[in-house]
Enzyme design. Sequence first.
Site: not given
Ligand code: NAD
Length: 268
Positions: A8, A12, A98, A155, A159, A166
């Site tokens: 990914g 973000r 994550g 958020h 989102k 969380t």
């Molecule tokens: P985002 O939408 O900016 O990024 C998602 C990524 O996944 C993108 O690069 C996208 O191209 C990729 N993706 C989407 N569909 C796909 C597919 N079919 N095959 C391969 N890749 C694919 O989202 P984000 O804000 O970066 O958040 C990503 C995840 O992380 C979410 O589930 C969010 O809730 C989670 N998150 C977790 C924490 C933590 O501390 N655990 C913190 C922030 C975000």
Amino acid sequence: MLNIAVTGAAGRMGRTLIEAVHRSENEQLRLSAAVQREGSSLIGADAGELAGLGRLGVPIVADLADAEFDLLIDFTLVEPSLRNLEYCRNNDKRLVIGTTGFDERQKDTISEAGKDIPLVFAANMSVGMNLCFHMLKQMSEVLGADSDIEIIETHHRHKLDSPSGTALRLGEVVADSLGRDLNECAVYGREGVSEPRDRNTIGFATVRAGDVVGDHTVLFASEGERVELTHKASSRMTFAKGAVRAAQWLQDQSAGYYDMQDVLGLRD
Ligand code: NAD
């Protein structure tokens, strides 16, 4: 040397993770691969340039099988994340997940994989929030029986899942501490409800607005006082740094299913 891949990569969190690995003070950590979904116009671009760091010589690839790495950090979506889990399990790679939004069955699949590979899975990788989880247990034990408990989260507008992973984790910590089952006592909406609040429920409220990175409050309200535990993330870097800390810790672990409580040494 620990070679780290980020999936990914253009997301973000992906961009922030690339920066966090690159800026890590641990010279043993190295970004060796960045993966972005097939069809993306960014395939072939340099991961460092994508993250605004200048050229790192790490081209973005479309398939994990084309990436060389020892450990994967995955913050994507549920389906790609489960595919990446499968790949790591079959190819003996360490994994930090994550991604949020998994259902119970999918969470079981993740914990099963811990029998074969070392993995850390945490809905929130922030060090501060994980300390909050730890303190919340004690707060629930002392205040819980006598309080109405509500969990409020805010958020950014992009989102996808709600309540946040969380917020659900906070709910689980409270429910477990009080010997309750969250599936039975959670209340996610009150529209149309016209009866007094049941003391045994745990309420959730979700706000989606603007560019808020992540605010969570657990409110304990009883007659005569309110206690609030609040955590506010002001930058995604806090999650990315936590994930890198988990990666570093995982380097020395045998196969197992771990979370940030293990990484931070907060497990009771
Ligand atoms: P985002 O939408 O900016 O990024 C998602 C990524 O996944 C993108 O690069 C996208 O191209 C990729 N993706 C989407 N569909 C796909 C597919 N079919 N095959 C391969 N890749 C694919 O989202 P984000 O804000 O970066 O958040 C990503 C995840 O992380 C979410 O589930 C969010 O809730 C989670 N998150 C977790 C924490 C933590 O501390 N655990 C913190 C922030 C975000």
